[in-house]
Motif scaffolding. Sequence first.
Motif, short mmCIF file in Angstrom:
data_model
loop_
_atom_site.label_atom_id
_atom_site.label_comp_id
_atom_site.label_asym_id
_atom_site.label_seq_id
_atom_site.Cartn_x
_atom_site.Cartn_y
_atom_site.Cartn_z
N ALA A 64 8.30 -9.96 -16.88
CA ALA A 64 8.64 -8.72 -16.18
C ALA A 64 7.40 -7.84 -16.02
CB ALA A 64 9.72 -7.98 -16.96
N LEU A 65 7.19 -7.39 -14.80
CA LEU A 65 6.09 -6.47 -14.51
C LEU A 65 6.67 -5.14 -14.04
CD1 LEU A 65 3.70 -8.88 -12.54
CD2 LEU A 65 3.40 -8.04 -14.89
N PRO A 66 5.97 -4.05 -14.31
CA PRO A 66 6.50 -2.74 -13.94
C PRO A 66 6.36 -2.50 -12.44
CG PRO A 66 4.30 -2.50 -14.84
CD PRO A 66 4.67 -3.95 -15.02
N PRO A 67 7.18 -1.58 -11.89
CA PRO A 67 6.98 -1.18 -10.49
C PRO A 67 5.60 -0.55 -10.32
CG PRO A 67 9.08 -0.36 -11.36
CD PRO A 67 8.30 -0.86 -12.53
N VAL A 68 4.91 -0.92 -9.25
CA VAL A 68 3.57 -0.39 -9.01
C VAL A 68 3.40 -0.09 -7.52
CG1 VAL A 68 2.45 -1.50 -10.98
CG2 VAL A 68 2.64 -2.74 -8.82
N ASP A 69 2.36 0.70 -7.24
CA ASP A 69 2.00 1.01 -5.86
C ASP A 69 0.85 0.16 -5.35
OD1 ASP A 69 3.77 3.41 -5.82
OD2 ASP A 69 2.30 4.16 -7.29
N ARG A 70 0.01 -0.31 -6.28
CA ARG A 70 -1.19 -1.05 -5.92
C ARG A 70 -1.39 -2.19 -6.92
NH1 ARG A 70 -0.42 1.68 -2.06
NH2 ARG A 70 -1.80 3.24 -1.09
N ILE A 71 -1.92 -3.31 -6.45
CA ILE A 71 -2.23 -4.45 -7.31
C ILE A 71 -3.63 -4.95 -7.00
CG2 ILE A 71 -1.65 -6.84 -7.92
CD1 ILE A 71 1.26 -6.22 -7.19
N TYR A 72 -4.43 -5.10 -8.04
CA TYR A 72 -5.72 -5.81 -7.93
C TYR A 72 -5.57 -7.13 -8.68
CZ TYR A 72 -8.17 -1.39 -6.68
OH TYR A 72 -8.60 -0.22 -6.09
N HIS A 73 -5.84 -8.23 -7.98
CA HIS A 73 -5.75 -9.56 -8.60
C HIS A 73 -7.15 -10.08 -8.90
CE1 HIS A 73 -4.92 -13.57 -9.64
NE2 HIS A 73 -4.47 -14.06 -8.50
#
Length: 312
Positions: A64-73
């Motif tokens: 489970a990952l939290p809700p986010v606005d931005r993701i850097y992979h």
Amino acid sequence: MQKRILVAGGAGFLGSHLSERLLSDGHEVTCLDNFGSGQRDNIKSFEDNPSFTLIDGDVRNPGALPPVDRIYHLASRASPADFTDFPVDIALANTKGTHRLLDHARACNARMVFASTSEVYGDPEVHPQPETYTGNVNIRGIRGCYDESKRFGETLIRSYQEEYEMDVRTVRIFNTYGPRMRPDDGRVVPTFVTQALRGDNLTIYGDGKQTRSFCYVDDLVRGLVSLMRAEDVDHDVYNMGRENEQTIKQLAKKVIDIIETNSEIIYEPLPEDDPSRRCPDISRARTELNWEPTIPLQEGLQMTVPYFKSRK
């Protein structure tokens, strides 16, 4: 405006510097890292920041990952020393892991930046390398687990963009160096610096005439942030690196001079598929993102050496 940001690989060399920058900009940062190549010491200075959350997990099966606005992979081993020891981990981090993060970005309607690499160009036949060049990669070679999985990661992103109209940007990162690199990383800057600090001879593979360009980590992080922040970008892929093409022999001599060691240069056979030339064309990032590196190699090396001295 404060954003909720997920940094996959946030305890790694680049990821920790990026996380620190994002926290200083006032954002909430969640770091996802399995500490395969990331180090807890990298996040020690800001781990207690109330805006920072650490998830000890694997990007391939993050849970489970939290809700986010931005993701850097940024979650992938990038050291050549790991290509022979962890090829499956590397291949799946850039394929299965990218798939997982794309699904999460889609669920959150989040913008995403994927850290690709200059390695997608392989041993280039075009110089310097523009984003339109499709590369010369040996998919079955020793570097293929990294090179080709990054290429497929880009293909997967393009497929998600076309089918789901997602906002995903790709940065092709050229050689970057600075504090928090592992001394045993296998990349040329930490290798030369640690050898010189021990008083050992510096090992060059091949004749030392092969070239690379070297970008200090602060410049690269500024580029990553610029790419994420930009609205209505004209393209979805950007080279980022410094256009200061150096031979490996020139780099070795700079390190010897800075550390003031009596180390000499010795030569070993060139590894399989080692690129002969590598230098980015960053005109797209310069024009569209108003980004280019500003820290000269000499200055960057001088800021890097004290970190490796502290790790002796």
